[in-house]
Design a protein around this motif. Structure first.
Motif, PDB file in Angstrom:
ATOM      1  N   HIS A  23      -6.619 -14.370  -4.290  1.00 48.99           N
ATOM      2  CA  HIS A  23      -6.048 -12.819  -4.652  1.00 48.99           C
ATOM      3  C   HIS A  23      -4.666 -12.956  -4.620  1.00 48.99           C
ATOM      4  CE1 HIS A  23      -9.731 -11.268  -3.168  1.00 48.99           C
ATOM      5  NE2 HIS A  23      -9.365 -11.311  -2.221  1.00 48.99           N
ATOM      6  N   ILE A  24      -4.813 -12.459  -6.446  1.00 49.84           N
ATOM      7  CA  ILE A  24      -3.014 -12.969  -7.100  1.00 49.84           C
ATOM      8  C   ILE A  24      -2.300 -12.098  -6.280  1.00 49.84           C
ATOM      9  CG2 ILE A  24      -0.923 -12.599  -8.624  1.00 49.84           C
ATOM     10  CD1 ILE A  24      -3.158 -15.880  -8.665  1.00 49.84           C
ATOM     11  N   ASN A  25      -2.567 -10.510  -5.859  1.00 51.69           N
ATOM     12  CA  ASN A  25      -1.923  -9.653  -5.164  1.00 51.69           C
ATOM     13  C   ASN A  25      -2.426  -9.478  -3.536  1.00 51.69           C
ATOM     14  OD1 ASN A  25      -0.141  -9.345  -7.297  1.00 51.69           O
ATOM     15  ND2 ASN A  25      -1.425  -8.082  -8.172  1.00 51.69           N
ATOM     16  N   ASP A  26      -2.569 -10.609  -2.618  1.00 56.94           N
ATOM     17  CA  ASP A  26      -2.964 -10.549  -1.643  1.00 56.94           C
ATOM     18  C   ASP A  26      -2.376  -9.649  -0.950  1.00 56.94           C
ATOM     19  OD1 ASP A  26      -5.595 -11.576  -0.428  1.00 56.94           O
ATOM     20  OD2 ASP A  26      -4.484 -13.311  -0.304  1.00 56.94           O
ATOM     21  N   PHE A  27      -1.085  -9.725  -0.618  1.00 60.40           N
ATOM     22  CA  PHE A  27      -0.286  -8.647  -0.259  1.00 60.40           C
ATOM     23  C   PHE A  27       1.877  -8.457  -1.035  1.00 60.40           C
ATOM     24  CE2 PHE A  27       3.089  -6.655   2.702  1.00 60.40           C
ATOM     25  CZ  PHE A  27       2.185  -4.973   3.112  1.00 60.40           C
ATOM     26  N   LEU A  28       1.354  -7.276  -1.344  1.00 61.58           N
ATOM     27  CA  LEU A  28       2.825  -7.601  -3.070  1.00 61.58           C
ATOM     28  C   LEU A  28       3.538  -5.885  -2.758  1.00 61.58           C
ATOM     29  CD1 LEU A  28       4.468  -7.656  -5.198  1.00 61.58           C
ATOM     30  CD2 LEU A  28       2.458  -6.924  -6.436  1.00 61.58           C
ATOM     31  N   LEU A  29       5.062  -5.728  -2.804  1.00 61.98           N
ATOM     32  CA  LEU A  29       5.339  -4.420  -2.419  1.00 61.98           C
ATOM     33  C   LEU A  29       6.320  -4.722  -3.616  1.00 61.98           C
ATOM     34  CD1 LEU A  29       6.398  -4.453   1.160  1.00 61.98           C
ATOM     35  CD2 LEU A  29       5.039  -3.344   0.319  1.00 61.98           C
ATOM     36  N   PHE A  30       6.534  -3.694  -4.722  1.00 61.55           N
ATOM     37  CA  PHE A  30       6.962  -3.177  -5.797  1.00 61.55           C
ATOM     38  C   PHE A  30       7.343  -2.105  -6.347  1.00 61.55           C
ATOM     39  CE2 PHE A  30       6.858  -3.197 -10.729  1.00 61.55           C
ATOM     40  CZ  PHE A  30       6.972  -4.234 -10.936  1.00 61.55           C
ATOM     41  N   THR A  31       9.057  -2.250  -6.460  1.00 61.56           N
ATOM     42  CA  THR A  31       8.832  -0.590  -6.360  1.00 61.56           C
ATOM     43  C   THR A  31       8.955  -0.363  -7.686  1.00 61.56           C
ATOM     44  OG1 THR A  31      11.718  -1.932  -7.007  1.00 61.56           O
ATOM     45  CG2 THR A  31      10.748  -1.162  -4.753  1.00 61.56           C
ATOM     46  N   MET A  32       8.568   0.857  -8.385  1.00 63.39           N
ATOM     47  CA  MET A  32       8.769   1.638  -9.441  1.00 63.39           C
ATOM     48  C   MET A  32      10.158   2.332  -9.664  1.00 63.39           C
ATOM     49  SD  MET A  32       4.511   1.610 -10.249  1.00 63.39           S
ATOM     50  CE  MET A  32       4.685   2.441 -11.395  1.00 63.39           C
ATOM     51  N   GLN A  33      10.720   2.145 -10.414  1.00 63.06           N
ATOM     52  CA  GLN A  33      12.525   3.167  -9.627  1.00 63.06           C
ATOM     53  C   GLN A  33      12.015   4.068 -10.883  1.00 63.06           C
ATOM     54  OE1 GLN A  33      13.788   2.392  -7.029  1.00 63.06           O
ATOM     55  NE2 GLN A  33      15.705   1.911  -7.403  1.00 63.06           N
ATOM     56  N   SER A  34      11.660   3.838 -11.642  1.00 60.67           N
ATOM     57  CA  SER A  34      11.670   5.599 -12.576  1.00 60.67           C
ATOM     58  C   SER A  34      10.575   6.356 -12.457  1.00 60.67           C
ATOM     59  CB  SER A  34      11.129   4.920 -13.725  1.00 60.67           C
ATOM     60  OG  SER A  34       9.533   3.974 -14.100  1.00 60.67           O
ATOM     61  N   GLN A  35       9.876   6.190 -11.110  1.00 63.58           N
ATOM     62  CA  GLN A  35       9.286   7.196 -11.087  1.00 63.58           C
ATOM     63  C   GLN A  35       9.253   7.792  -9.307  1.00 63.58           C
ATOM     64  OE1 GLN A  35       4.789   6.177 -11.802  1.00 63.58           O
ATOM     65  NE2 GLN A  35       5.725   4.884 -13.872  1.00 63.58           N
ATOM     66  N   SER A  36      10.262   6.337  -8.585  1.00 66.73           N
ATOM     67  CA  SER A  36      10.096   6.661  -7.598  1.00 66.73           C
ATOM     68  C   SER A  36       8.729   6.539  -6.548  1.00 66.73           C
ATOM     69  CB  SER A  36      11.026   8.387  -6.646  1.00 66.73           C
ATOM     70  OG  SER A  36      12.269   9.007  -7.490  1.00 66.73           O
ATOM     71  N   VAL A  37       8.601   5.579  -7.237  1.00 62.88           N
ATOM     72  CA  VAL A  37       7.097   4.430  -6.249  1.00 62.88           C
ATOM     73  C   VAL A  37       7.298   3.457  -5.572  1.00 62.88           C
ATOM     74  CG1 VAL A  37       4.578   4.154  -6.832  1.00 62.88           C
ATOM     75  CG2 VAL A  37       5.388   6.361  -8.103  1.00 62.88           C
ATOM     76  N   ILE A  38       6.782   3.066  -4.902  1.00 67.31           N
ATOM     77  CA  ILE A  38       6.937   1.875  -4.376  1.00 67.31           C
ATOM     78  C   ILE A  38       5.086   1.373  -4.057  1.00 67.31           C
ATOM     79  CG2 ILE A  38       7.097   0.038  -2.293  1.00 67.31           C
ATOM     80  CD1 ILE A  38       9.426   2.161  -1.381  1.00 67.31           C
ATOM     81  N   ARG A  39       4.843   1.017  -4.749  1.00 63.22           N
ATOM     82  CA  ARG A  39       3.426   0.379  -4.684  1.00 63.22           C
ATOM     83  C   ARG A  39       3.113  -1.001  -4.014  1.00 63.22           C
ATOM     84  NH1 ARG A  39       1.263  -0.195 -10.422  1.00 63.22           N
ATOM     85  NH2 ARG A  39       0.563   1.958  -9.861  1.00 63.22           N
ATOM     86  N   MET A  40       1.965  -0.547  -2.880  1.00 67.52           N
ATOM     87  CA  MET A  40       1.916  -1.808  -2.229  1.00 67.52           C
ATOM     88  C   MET A  40       0.272  -2.317  -2.705  1.00 67.52           C
ATOM     89  SD  MET A  40       0.429  -1.605   1.719  1.00 67.52           S
ATOM     90  CE  MET A  40       2.431  -1.225   2.289  1.00 67.52           C
ATOM     91  N   HIS A  41       0.113  -3.543  -2.468  1.00 66.01           N
ATOM     92  CA  HIS A  41      -1.180  -4.413  -3.399  1.00 66.01           C
ATOM     93  C   HIS A  41      -1.728  -4.871  -1.794  1.00 66.01           C
ATOM     94  CE1 HIS A  41      -1.267  -4.101  -7.864  1.00 66.01           C
ATOM     95  NE2 HIS A  41      -0.386  -3.953  -6.971  1.00 66.01           N
ATOM     96  N   ALA A  42      -3.029  -4.989  -1.528  1.00 68.77           N
ATOM     97  CA  ALA A  42      -3.315  -5.245  -0.455  1.00 68.77           C
ATOM     98  C   ALA A  42      -5.040  -5.930  -0.733  1.00 68.77           C
ATOM     99  CB  ALA A  42      -3.350  -4.650   0.741  1.00 68.77           C
ATOM    100  N   ARG A  43      -4.698  -7.196  -0.769  1.00 67.76           N
ATOM    101  CA  ARG A  43      -6.040  -8.224  -1.023  1.00 67.76           C
ATOM    102  C   ARG A  43      -6.731  -7.531  -2.471  1.00 67.76           C
ATOM    103  NH1 ARG A  43      -8.785 -12.075   2.082  1.00 67.76           N
ATOM    104  NH2 ARG A  43      -8.974 -12.478   0.145  1.00 67.76           N
ATOM    105  N   ASP A  44      -5.565  -7.486  -3.288  1.00 68.62           N
ATOM    106  CA  ASP A  44      -6.086  -6.891  -5.262  1.00 68.62           C
ATOM    107  C   ASP A  44      -6.107  -5.130  -5.352  1.00 68.62           C
ATOM    108  OD1 ASP A  44      -5.337  -9.271  -6.063  1.00 68.62           O
ATOM    109  OD2 ASP A  44      -7.062  -9.732  -5.475  1.00 68.62           O
ATOM    110  N   ALA A  45      -5.751  -4.580  -3.923  1.00 72.25           N
ATOM    111  CA  ALA A  45      -6.545  -3.163  -3.718  1.00 72.25           C
ATOM    112  C   ALA A  45      -4.855  -2.813  -3.869  1.00 72.25           C
ATOM    113  CB  ALA A  45      -7.350  -2.399  -3.028  1.00 72.25           C
ATOM    114  N   LEU A  46      -4.867  -1.421  -5.151  1.00 71.72           N
ATOM    115  CA  LEU A  46      -3.202  -0.812  -4.544  1.00 71.72           C
ATOM    116  C   LEU A  46      -3.205   0.860  -4.200  1.00 71.72           C
ATOM    117  CD1 LEU A  46      -2.442   1.219  -7.084  1.00 71.72           C
ATOM    118  CD2 LEU A  46      -3.070  -0.524  -8.449  1.00 71.72           C
TER     119      LEU A  46
END
Length: 179
Positions: A23-46
């Protein structure tokens, strides 16, 4: 997963990326500043967490929780909880992890996009193998005595540096300044 960060970036960037070969995105925290979103992936599910303003040139604390048992994910930004989202359930993270701070992995240990790189300061990274209670999250956020991470403990972290990285000791706050 809990840490603090400081940046002046106004574009999207990766903060924390844990990948395994499965799983490439086993646990990921990524900011999407333009949309005021913080994206979290867990086991590739977002899960997208909306409406999080991250003003530049300010320290922020970020906690991402995920329960493998029921798939519930939640963010705590500067001590404030988000709504909860369902992601992947039934499987905990397993395999040999590759963890990268400040960049998203598009392949196991690589595949980086310079336009998504974090530029700033990251500190106090801790990760546990269980979901923390709201009380424990607030203790961390407020710099009170808390239980260090049992997966990642910032004070006892073994790491490698790649690229332009400055590692420095935490500076004590100035006390009783006169002038």
């Amino acid at each position: 997963m809990f840490f603090r960060f400081f940046t002046d970036l106004k574009r999207d960037y990766g903060l924390f990326s844990l990948a395994t070969r499965a799983h490439i995105n086993d646990f990921l925290l990524f900011t999407m500043q333009s949309q005021s979103v913080i994206r979290m992936h867990a086991r590739d599910a977002l899960a997208d967490f909306q409406g999080h303003s991250l003003p530049v040139n300010t320290w922020h604390s970020l906690c991402g929780t995920w329960s493998s048992a029921n798939g519930v994910a939640q963010l705590w930004v500067n001590g404030m909880p988000s709504s909860r989202r369902f992601t992947h359930s039934g499987q905990s993270i397993s395999g040999t992890p590759m963890t990268i701070l400040g960049q998203e992995q598009d392949t196991y240990g690589g595949g980086f996009d310079a336009q998504q790189s974090f530029v700033g300061m990251i500190s106090d990274v801790h990760m546990w193998d269980q979901v923390l209670s709201p009380c424990e999250i607030r203790r961390y956020t407020n710099n009170l005595n808390f239980i260090p991470g049992n997966v990642f403990n910032w004070r006892a972290l073994d790491f490698q540096i790649a690229g332009q990285v400055l590692v420095e000791n935490k500076q004590d706050e100035c006390k009783n300044l006169k002038g």
